[in-house]
Scaffold this motif. Structure first.
Motif, PDB file in Angstrom:
ATOM      1  N   ALA A  65      -2.134 -11.555 -10.560  1.00  0.00           N
ATOM      2  CA  ALA A  65      -0.793 -11.706  -9.986  1.00  0.00           C
ATOM      3  C   ALA A  65       0.167 -10.816 -10.750  1.00  0.00           C
ATOM      4  N   GLY A  66       0.951 -10.045 -10.030  1.00  0.00           N
ATOM      5  CA  GLY A  66       1.912  -9.153 -10.665  1.00  0.00           C
ATOM      6  C   GLY A  66       1.825  -7.764 -10.073  1.00  0.00           C
ATOM      7  N   GLU A  67       2.511  -6.828 -10.709  1.00  0.00           N
ATOM      8  CA  GLU A  67       2.524  -5.462 -10.220  1.00  0.00           C
ATOM      9  C   GLU A  67       1.113  -4.852 -10.281  1.00  0.00           C
ATOM     10  N   ASN A  68       0.820  -3.987  -9.284  1.00  0.00           N
ATOM     11  CA  ASN A  68      -0.488  -3.327  -9.199  1.00  0.00           C
ATOM     12  C   ASN A  68      -1.638  -4.340  -9.240  1.00  0.00           C
ATOM     13  N   SER A  69      -1.437  -5.454  -8.524  1.00  0.00           N
ATOM     14  CA  SER A  69      -2.419  -6.543  -8.565  1.00  0.00           C
ATOM     15  C   SER A  69      -3.787  -6.099  -8.061  1.00  0.00           C
ATOM     16  N   GLU A  70      -3.808  -5.271  -7.018  1.00  0.00           N
ATOM     17  CA  GLU A  70      -5.084  -4.819  -6.465  1.00  0.00           C
ATOM     18  C   GLU A  70      -5.854  -3.981  -7.496  1.00  0.00           C
ATOM     19  N   LYS A  71      -5.126  -3.119  -8.179  1.00  0.00           N
ATOM     20  CA  LYS A  71      -5.760  -2.244  -9.185  1.00  0.00           C
ATOM     21  C   LYS A  71      -6.348  -3.071 -10.325  1.00  0.00           C
ATOM     22  N   HIS A  72      -5.580  -4.061 -10.813  1.00  0.00           N
ATOM     23  CA  HIS A  72      -6.033  -4.864 -11.951  1.00  0.00           C
ATOM     24  C   HIS A  72      -7.208  -5.766 -11.570  1.00  0.00           C
ATOM     25  N   SER A  73      -7.151  -6.368 -10.380  1.00  0.00           N
ATOM     26  CA  SER A  73      -8.261  -7.242  -9.978  1.00  0.00           C
ATOM     27  C   SER A  73      -9.533  -6.422  -9.789  1.00  0.00           C
ATOM     28  N   ALA A  74      -9.389  -5.186  -9.294  1.00  0.00           N
ATOM     29  CA  ALA A  74     -10.555  -4.308  -9.105  1.00  0.00           C
ATOM     30  C   ALA A  74     -11.154  -3.901 -10.446  1.00  0.00           C
ATOM     31  N   ALA A  75     -10.315  -3.627 -11.426  1.00  0.00           N
ATOM     32  CA  ALA A  75     -10.801  -3.176 -12.733  1.00  0.00           C
ATOM     33  C   ALA A  75     -11.663  -4.248 -13.393  1.00  0.00           C
ATOM     34  N   ALA A  76     -11.208  -5.497 -13.334  1.00  0.00           N
ATOM     35  CA  ALA A  76     -11.961  -6.590 -13.951  1.00  0.00           C
ATOM     36  C   ALA A  76     -13.286  -6.814 -13.226  1.00  0.00           C
ATOM     37  N   LEU A  77     -13.267  -6.692 -11.916  1.00  0.00           N
ATOM     38  CA  LEU A  77     -14.490  -6.918 -11.146  1.00  0.00           C
ATOM     39  C   LEU A  77     -15.490  -5.784 -11.363  1.00  0.00           C
ATOM     40  N   ASP A  78     -15.000  -4.534 -11.378  1.00  0.00           N
ATOM     41  CA  ASP A  78     -15.883  -3.391 -11.618  1.00  0.00           C
ATOM     42  C   ASP A  78     -16.564  -3.494 -12.985  1.00  0.00           C
ATOM     43  N   LYS A  79     -15.815  -3.961 -13.973  1.00  0.00           N
ATOM     44  CA  LYS A  79     -16.380  -4.127 -15.321  1.00  0.00           C
ATOM     45  C   LYS A  79     -17.533  -5.129 -15.291  1.00  0.00           C
ATOM     46  N   TYR A 106       0.840  -1.209   0.000  1.00  0.00           N
ATOM     47  CA  TYR A 106       0.000   0.000   0.000  1.00  0.00           C
ATOM     48  C   TYR A 106       0.871   1.254   0.000  1.00  0.00           C
ATOM     49  N   TYR A 107       1.954   1.247   0.777  1.00  0.00           N
ATOM     50  CA  TYR A 107       2.870   2.396   0.786  1.00  0.00           C
ATOM     51  C   TYR A 107       3.437   2.641  -0.619  1.00  0.00           C
ATOM     52  N   GLU A 108       3.732   1.556  -1.342  1.00  0.00           N
ATOM     53  CA  GLU A 108       4.202   1.703  -2.721  1.00  0.00           C
ATOM     54  C   GLU A 108       3.091   2.252  -3.614  1.00  0.00           C
ATOM     55  N   GLN A 109       1.892   1.737  -3.421  1.00  0.00           N
ATOM     56  CA  GLN A 109       0.757   2.123  -4.252  1.00  0.00           C
ATOM     57  C   GLN A 109       0.488   3.629  -4.184  1.00  0.00           C
ATOM     58  N   ILE A 110       0.668   4.221  -3.004  1.00  0.00           N
ATOM     59  CA  ILE A 110       0.390   5.655  -2.856  1.00  0.00           C
ATOM     60  C   ILE A 110       1.660   6.500  -3.006  1.00  0.00           C
ATOM     61  N   GLY A 111       2.780   5.856  -3.352  1.00  0.00           N
ATOM     62  CA  GLY A 111       3.988   6.599  -3.681  1.00  0.00           C
ATOM     63  C   GLY A 111       4.869   6.993  -2.509  1.00  0.00           C
ATOM     64  N   LEU A 112       4.687   6.351  -1.360  1.00  0.00           N
ATOM     65  CA  LEU A 112       5.526   6.693  -0.201  1.00  0.00           C
ATOM     66  C   LEU A 112       6.905   6.053  -0.289  1.00  0.00           C
ATOM     67  N   ASN A 166     -10.255   3.436   8.171  1.00  0.00           N
ATOM     68  CA  ASN A 166     -10.241   4.247   6.963  1.00  0.00           C
ATOM     69  C   ASN A 166      -9.184   3.672   6.033  1.00  0.00           C
ATOM     70  N   MET A 167      -9.360   3.844   4.756  1.00  0.00           N
ATOM     71  CA  MET A 167      -8.432   3.304   3.762  1.00  0.00           C
ATOM     72  C   MET A 167      -6.995   3.685   4.119  1.00  0.00           C
ATOM     73  N   GLY A 168      -6.123   2.694   4.148  1.00  0.00           N
ATOM     74  CA  GLY A 168      -4.710   2.945   4.406  1.00  0.00           C
ATOM     75  C   GLY A 168      -4.239   2.581   5.797  1.00  0.00           C
ATOM     76  N   GLU A 169      -5.173   2.369   6.721  1.00  0.00           N
ATOM     77  CA  GLU A 169      -4.769   2.074   8.098  1.00  0.00           C
ATOM     78  C   GLU A 169      -4.554   0.572   8.305  1.00  0.00           C
ATOM     79  N   PHE A 170      -3.798  -0.026   7.384  1.00  0.00           N
ATOM     80  CA  PHE A 170      -3.634  -1.471   7.416  1.00  0.00           C
ATOM     81  C   PHE A 170      -2.711  -1.943   8.542  1.00  0.00           C
ATOM     82  N   ASP A 171      -2.029  -0.997   9.209  1.00  0.00           N
ATOM     83  CA  ASP A 171      -1.240  -1.388  10.371  1.00  0.00           C
ATOM     84  C   ASP A 171      -2.144  -1.845  11.516  1.00  0.00           C
ATOM     85  N   HIS A 172      -3.450  -1.560  11.407  1.00  0.00           N
ATOM     86  CA  HIS A 172      -4.393  -2.033  12.427  1.00  0.00           C
ATOM     87  C   HIS A 172      -4.556  -3.552  12.384  1.00  0.00           C
ATOM     88  N   TRP A 173      -4.105  -4.177  11.292  1.00  0.00           N
ATOM     89  CA  TRP A 173      -4.173  -5.629  11.218  1.00  0.00           C
ATOM     90  C   TRP A 173      -3.440  -6.273  12.397  1.00  0.00           C
TER      91      TRP A 173
END
Length: 523
Positions: free
Chosen positions: A180-194, A22-28, A261-268
């Motif tokens: 599977a691969g880079e930006n996997s969350e983005k790609h899986s979401a795109a196919a499902l949204d379609k 997630y840190y990579e996804q948002i550019g941190l 809230n989105m991004g607070e995955f350290d709560h896991w």
């Protein structure tokens, strides 16, 4: 400095791979790809940045503000962010100090009153009301300098989750999108949204639910992790899904839930600690809760809240998304049974039904293989009950069970049945209900270990059981409630109450209205 893999960084810094991605996804932070290495690695610059992020998170700085701090060279911006958070902390301190002061003064006054009877209308007592009127916030002074050790201790204390819920997710059929691969969350979401938009799913099923989870080779234990993510939406069980999506059956189950809230995955980590410290629940991360199952699937789920509105809002900002973190759990020590009502069961399938979570158990009793030569199934079972009653075996069961325990009729199928061309019926009780085990075992008994832990319990009169329930097909009835028959158990129970003197007595009209419970193992 040697490059480090994502699994090494996760282990060394105590941070999940989900959070790192997630840190990579948002550019941190940024990872690298070496020509001779197929997995992502981190250099010294990335690790220094990660250490900065970890410290800022321990200081309770939101992820979005961390982006502003680390991606902005203007010191004024950083100062304003810190000032804003100090104000929030001061407000919390003031509120907590007020509560602490009230409790402290109450303790003082109650200590003075220990030798007198305390009135039930405690808060109307004039002395205590005067205490409240005189209260004022206590000044709190925080040392300007804190060691990293102190910071870690403070962060650990403040990060303990207080708002964990325990929920039961019902079984459901889902359309699954995996990438599977880079930006996997983005790609899986795109196919499902379609799929959601093209199928008009929200019109067909406005109560659809949306889940996501890690699904990578790291979880499967295959070398270094290759990023993978899978998303689900719940669909009608008979709905077809186009490739590359696949259809899965989700079994549901108990989960510890915590909203973020989105991004607070350290709560896991906090949610996992909550489960580990619980006396009532324990983790169930190794359970397989859906099929078909792919090696590497994570049983930790993230559910997008308010998915219905979010997907229809063209201006929806994913950064404002709210999620439920869902950690799979089971009862630490399941009682005889934990019962969950199934809402509207009588509307859905015409019968009253409950879900039971039970300990695995063993049955002991008298058995018979029913073959077609014996006539109709129900008639043959009635004959068997009469035989067991006439020759004293039913009396033996009654003698060796505890008061209040049920008499069970277990219908099942096994290899011996296959050879005989029939199926098995066993009149029995659970082993744990037997009071004189040794003498009962001395008889010719059939015993079987029942490994199912999840059952649908139907309640009905004997007449409805015989004339309606079987004719409507029990498997189809279970499916209407959103469950599937647990085939490997290959059996079901007819459950009768304490008074079994009238069982299958065709001449007793009163017996027709006696209540029978029918258990079916489900998943």
């Amino acid at each position: 400095m040697e490059l480090q893999t994502i699994s090494q960084v996760s282990k060394d810094y105590g941070i999940s791979t989900r959070m790192l991605r997630y840190y990579e996804q948002i550019g941190l932070i940024e990872s690298l790809r070496r020509e001779d290495y197929s997995y992502r690695v981190y250099n010294e610059t990335a690790l220094i940045r990660l250490e900065q992020i970890i410290i800022l998170r321990k200081l309770r700085i939101p992820v979005k503000q961390i982006c502003d701090i680390l991606n902005n060279e203007d010191a004024t911006t950083v100062i304003e962010v810190f000032k804003e958070n100090i104000k929030v902390i001061n407000d919390e301190i003031k509120a907590l100090s007020t509560v602490k002061s009230i409790l402290s003064r109450f303790i003082e006054e109650l200590n003075k009153m220990t030798k007198v009877n305390i009135k039930t209308d405690l808060l109307t007592d004039s002395s205590l009301l005067s205490v409240m009127e005189s209260l004022f916030p206590v000044n709190n002074h925080i040392k300007e300098e804190k060691s990293l050790k102190d910071l870690n201790m403070a962060s650990e204390s403040l990060s303990k989750l207080q708002d964990v819920r325990v929920i039961y997710l019902p079984p459901m059929t889902v359309a699954a999108s995996y990438y599977a691969g880079e930006n996997s969350e983005k790609h899986s979401a795109a196919a499902l949204d379609k799929f959601v938009m093209e199928s008009s799913l929200l019109k067909i099923k406005p109560d659809t639910r949306h889940f996501g989870f890690n699904n990578s080779t790291e979880l499967a234990g295959i070398g270094e992790p290759s990023p993978g993510y899978e998303m689900w939406v719940s669909i009608p069980y008979d709905m077809e899904v186009p490739a590359p999506l696949i259809k899965r059956s989700f079994y549901g189950g108990l989960y510890a839930a915590h909203a973020i809230n989105m991004g607070e995955f350290d709560h896991w980590l906090g949610l996992q600690e909550w489960v580990n410290e619980s006396d009532k629940y324990q983790n169930d991360v190794n359970s397989i809760r859906c099929e078909p199952y792919m090696e590497g699937m994570d049983s930790w789920l993230e559910e997008q809240l308010n998915y219905y509105n979010n997907v229809q809002d063209p201006e929806f900002d994913n950064n404002t998304m709210q999620l439920d973190l869902l950690f799979p759990i089971k009862m630490a020590s399941v009682s005889e049974e934990d019962v969950f009502e199934i809402p509207d069961s009588e509307v859905l399938c015409k019968f009253k039904a409950r879900l039971m979570i039970k300990n695995k158990f063993k049955i002991m009793g008298f058995t018979k293989i029913i073959t077609p030569e014996m006539g109709e199934m129900e008639d043959a079972v009635q004959v068997f009950w009469k035989e067991v009653k006439a020759d004293g075996r039913l009396e033996s069961i009654l003698k060796h069970k505890k008061s209040g325990a049920e008499i069970l009729g277990f219908g099942s199928f096994d290899s011996e049945c296959r050879k005989a061309g029939g199926w098995r019926y066993t009149i029995c009780i659970k082993e744990c209900d037997i009071t004189n085990l040794k003498s009962f075992k001395s008889q010719s008994l059939f015993s079987k270990r029942i490994d199912a832990s999840k059952w649908i319990c139907f309640e009905m009169t004997k007449e409805n059981f015989i004339n309606r329930f079987w004719k409507e097909n029990p498997h189809a009835i279970v499916h209407k409630l959103g469950y599937n028959f647990n085939g490997p158990i290959s059996g079901h129970f007819d459950v009768f109450d304490e008074d079994n003197t009238r069982i299958y007595d065709q001449n007793n009209q009163e017996d027709k209205v006696s209540i029978i419970h029918f258990w079916m193992p489900v998943k």
